[in-house]
Design a protein around this motif. Structure first.
Motif, PDB file in Angstrom:
ATOM      1  N   LEU A  19       0.108  65.411 -29.631  1.00 39.32           N
ATOM      2  CA  LEU A  19       0.559  64.068 -28.630  1.00 39.32           C
ATOM      3  C   LEU A  19       1.693  62.728 -29.278  1.00 39.32           C
ATOM      4  N   LEU A  20       0.470  62.127 -29.872  1.00 36.19           N
ATOM      5  CA  LEU A  20       0.599  60.946 -30.510  1.00 36.19           C
ATOM      6  C   LEU A  20       1.425  61.036 -31.594  1.00 36.19           C
ATOM      7  N   VAL A  21       1.180  62.004 -31.993  1.00 35.90           N
ATOM      8  CA  VAL A  21       1.892  62.369 -33.193  1.00 35.90           C
ATOM      9  C   VAL A  21       3.254  62.397 -32.703  1.00 35.90           C
ATOM     10  N   PHE A  22       3.769  62.838 -32.227  1.00 39.52           N
ATOM     11  CA  PHE A  22       5.360  63.295 -31.036  1.00 39.52           C
ATOM     12  C   PHE A  22       5.996  61.960 -30.876  1.00 39.52           C
ATOM     13  N   LEU A  23       5.107  61.034 -30.095  1.00 36.07           N
ATOM     14  CA  LEU A  23       4.968  59.741 -29.234  1.00 36.07           C
ATOM     15  C   LEU A  23       6.236  58.863 -29.955  1.00 36.07           C
ATOM     16  N   GLY A  24       5.096  57.987 -31.551  1.00 37.48           N
ATOM     17  CA  GLY A  24       5.459  57.144 -32.243  1.00 37.48           C
ATOM     18  C   GLY A  24       7.107  57.976 -32.650  1.00 37.48           C
ATOM     19  N   PRO A  25       7.004  58.582 -33.689  1.00 36.55           N
ATOM     20  CA  PRO A  25       8.949  58.711 -33.481  1.00 36.55           C
ATOM     21  C   PRO A  25      10.158  58.535 -32.697  1.00 36.55           C
ATOM     22  N   PHE A  26       9.614  59.427 -31.308  1.00 36.12           N
ATOM     23  CA  PHE A  26       9.797  59.442 -30.131  1.00 36.12           C
ATOM     24  C   PHE A  26       9.816  57.808 -29.215  1.00 36.12           C
ATOM     25  N   GLY A  27       9.035  56.828 -29.223  1.00 35.84           N
ATOM     26  CA  GLY A  27       9.280  55.653 -28.843  1.00 35.84           C
ATOM     27  C   GLY A  27      10.146  55.053 -29.735  1.00 35.84           C
ATOM     28  N   VAL A  28       9.914  54.746 -31.360  1.00 34.49           N
ATOM     29  CA  VAL A  28      11.155  54.219 -32.584  1.00 34.49           C
ATOM     30  C   VAL A  28      12.070  54.679 -31.948  1.00 34.49           C
ATOM     31  N   ILE A  29      12.708  55.858 -31.417  1.00 32.50           N
ATOM     32  CA  ILE A  29      14.030  55.887 -31.710  1.00 32.50           C
ATOM     33  C   ILE A  29      14.480  55.642 -29.966  1.00 32.50           C
ATOM     34  N   SER A  30      13.223  55.644 -29.210  1.00 29.62           N
ATOM     35  CA  SER A  30      14.534  55.730 -28.106  1.00 29.62           C
ATOM     36  C   SER A  30      14.513  54.007 -28.256  1.00 29.62           C
ATOM     37  N   LEU A  31      13.801  52.664 -28.509  1.00 29.58           N
ATOM     38  CA  LEU A  31      14.045  51.690 -28.274  1.00 29.58           C
ATOM     39  C   LEU A  31      15.557  51.536 -29.224  1.00 29.58           C
ATOM     40  N   GLN A  32      15.993  52.139 -30.576  1.00 25.86           N
ATOM     41  CA  GLN A  32      17.275  52.546 -30.545  1.00 25.86           C
ATOM     42  C   GLN A  32      18.427  52.387 -29.935  1.00 25.86           C
ATOM     43  N   ILE A  33      18.081  54.297 -29.009  1.00 25.41           N
ATOM     44  CA  ILE A  33      18.906  54.238 -28.195  1.00 25.41           C
ATOM     45  C   ILE A  33      19.103  53.367 -27.118  1.00 25.41           C
ATOM     46  N   VAL A  34      18.259  52.545 -26.811  1.00 23.73           N
ATOM     47  CA  VAL A  34      18.200  51.050 -25.468  1.00 23.73           C
ATOM     48  C   VAL A  34      19.178  50.355 -26.275  1.00 23.73           C
ATOM     49  N   ASN A  35      18.469  50.089 -27.014  1.00 26.82           N
ATOM     50  CA  ASN A  35      19.684  49.317 -28.093  1.00 26.82           C
ATOM     51  C   ASN A  35      20.876  49.099 -28.309  1.00 26.82           C
ATOM     52  N   TYR A  36      20.893  50.492 -28.541  1.00 27.67           N
ATOM     53  CA  TYR A  36      22.456  50.160 -29.458  1.00 27.67           C
ATOM     54  C   TYR A  36      22.861  50.711 -28.043  1.00 27.67           C
ATOM     55  N   GLY A  37      22.704  51.334 -26.574  1.00 22.51           N
ATOM     56  CA  GLY A  37      23.339  50.608 -25.136  1.00 22.51           C
ATOM     57  C   GLY A  37      23.399  50.052 -24.709  1.00 22.51           C
ATOM     58  N   VAL A  38      22.424  48.780 -24.642  1.00 24.00           N
ATOM     59  CA  VAL A  38      23.445  47.546 -24.446  1.00 24.00           C
ATOM     60  C   VAL A  38      23.766  46.504 -25.799  1.00 24.00           C
ATOM     61  N   ARG A  39      23.422  46.778 -27.141  1.00 24.16           N
ATOM     62  CA  ARG A  39      24.145  45.802 -27.649  1.00 24.16           C
ATOM     63  C   ARG A  39      25.215  46.804 -28.600  1.00 24.16           C
TER      64      ARG A  39
END
Length: 234
Positions: A19-39
């Motif tokens: 689960l941690l192996v999955f959460l690492g890349p998932f968290g990185v991409i999720s942050l960029q989804i928010v980043n691009y969604g806002v800016r």
């Protein structure tokens, strides 16, 4: 070696480690989804090459996620043996200590390789989801996904060594977390500071960090194996 490696992979299969192996890349991409969604508009103006912008923004979070993942995974895999007090039982089997140590290291490397693969897939899907098209720079995304891991091999070797050596995981966790915190901003750190290598800073070409990451990483693994072979592990 294969039998020991299979046993280690079976042990982590029964835990939450994947689960941690999955959460690492998932968290990185999720942050960029928010980043691009806002800016979104601002980011496109900052970097006309839209795919290069995606890679650059993803890269900002790869180093801390990778270093923290290495620290936690190495500690948890060693904790399995420490908590079950199974080191003596494991080392009494007809396998060498060198095989046991290298198996732990390879298990971690396999898990991180899977995580890097998920990061590659996630980066592509992020760009496609932002309607940047399917014509993406595959080589550049591959480098951004796997070069930090290769550059971080010395850190992986050290954390494996510390986690196996010390039953009290506070030692390995403290060193790993401090290294992660400093490594996040270590763009101008001296070349010997290995926690800064996964940043792939502009001080050197990325291949410099990869090459020395592999060489130094293997050297530390060998030192760890020699130490583990001589140490009385309880």
């Amino acid at each position: 070696m294969l039998a020991v490696l299979q046993a280690d992979l079976l042990k982590v299969k029964r835990k939450w480690f994947w689960l941690l192996v999955f959460l690492g890349p998932f968290g990185v991409i999720s942050l960029q989804i928010v980043n691009y969604g806002v800016r979104y508009d601002y980011l496109l103006k900052q970097q006309p090459d839209i795919w290069a912008g995606v890679i650059e923004n993803v890269n900002m979070f790869v180093c801390p996620a990778l270093l923290l993942g290495i620290t936690i995974l190495a500690s948890q895999i060693a904790t399995i043996e420490h908590h079950q007090s199974s080191w003596k039982q494991l080392l009494s089997l007809p396998v060498s200590r060198l095989t046991v140590f290298s198996s732990k290291f390879i298990t971690l490397l396999i898990m991180l390789f899977v995580s890097s693969t998920l990061l590659f897939i996630g980066t592509v899907l992020l760009g496609v989801g932002l309607k940047f098209g399917w014509t993406f720079p595959a080589v550049a995304i591959l480098k951004n996904s796997f070069f930090p891991l290769l550059a971080a091999l010395p850190v992986l070797a050290i954390q494996t060594w510390l986690s196996i050596t010390f039953k009290n995981q506070a030692v390995s966790l403290t060193i790993g977390i401090l290294g992660t915190m400093v490594g996040m901003t270590a763009y101008n750190a001296p070349d010997w500071f290995i926690w800064g290598w996964p940043l792939l800073s502009e001080k050197h070409e990325p291949i410099w960090f990869v090459t020395f990451g592999i060489i130094v990483g293997m050297a530390i693994v060998i030192c760890g194996m020699i130490d583990f072979n001589k140490r009385d592990v309880k």
